[in-house]
Design a protein around this motif. Structure first.
Motif: not given
Length: 219
Positions: A97-102, A81-89
């Motif tokens: 960002a999401a894959v890296s976070a996981f 959720e944090g990665a998606v929220a801060t990943g930008g448009p």
């Protein structure tokens, strides 16, 4: 009424610290040796606590194991959720960002990855809870698949994507998928992008083409 303290520490704080210790031990044992190694006796021995303190926080072994599992699942959800929220448009930035976070959660801390992705196959209690938690992750992914498809299309695509990614990470953790970590991460990013391009659902040909490109690179 003033809360009792012992050695300057409040009783509630000491109880919370013991609970945290028991959870940490359960996570380590399950992640390093498997859920079969998690018993009331083994956890109390590793935590250097008596079973009296165990039962002040948990009803039994399954309760402890499920709580440890859900704690890791919550970490994974928060990270995504944090990665998606801060990943930008930009889709690619959000995907990376999401894959890296996981990856940072399940591969940098392999015991968390094993507890979250491998042990549900070995322990029926975790397996049942894992199925109940799946909608949390598919809903999160489905929110990134807005486009021309209807709700059913998005749910199907989200389940397929989450299941495929989980299987890739599980194979890497188990050792049956022997590829460099960087290649695994890059492949997962391409799968996510293939599923979210132009807001469309991932067609079988598009996903298959992604797999073929990466297979050719490994030859």
């Amino acid at each position: 009424m003033t809360e009792r303290s012992w050695g300057g520490t409040k009783l509630a704080d000491r109880r919370a610290a013991r609970r945290q210790t028991l959870l940490d031990v359960a996570e380590r044992l399950a992640g390093e040796e498997g859920c079969a190694a998690v018993t009331v006796r083994s956890v109390c021995r590793e935590a250097r606590l008596t079973d009296r303190y165990f039962y002040e926080s948990f009803t039994g072994r399954d309760d402890l194991l499920l709580t440890a599992f859900e704690r890791v699942a919550d970490e994974a959800r928060s990270a995504l959720e944090g990665a998606v929220a801060t990943g930008g448009p930009q889709r690619e930035v959000r995907a990376r960002a999401a894959v890296s976070a996981f990856v940072a959660l399940v591969l940098d801390a392999p015991r968390k990855g094993r507890l979250l992705l491998l042990e549900p196959f070995a322990d029926p209690v975790l397996g049942a809870r894992s199925h109940l938690l799946m909608p949390v992750f598919t809903d999160l992914v489905g929110g990134q698949l807005a486009g021309t498809g209807d709700d059913v299309d998005r749910r199907l695509a989200a389940h397929a994507l989450v299941g495929g990614l989980a299987n890739l990470f599980a194979g890497w953790l188990h050792g049956t998928l022997d590829v460099p970590r960087e290649r695994l991460e890059a492949h997962c990013v391409e799968l996510v992008l293939a599923a979210t391009v132009s807001g469309e659902q991932p067609s079988p040909s598009r996903v298959a083409d992604t797999h073929r490109r990466h297979a050719n690179r490994t030859r």
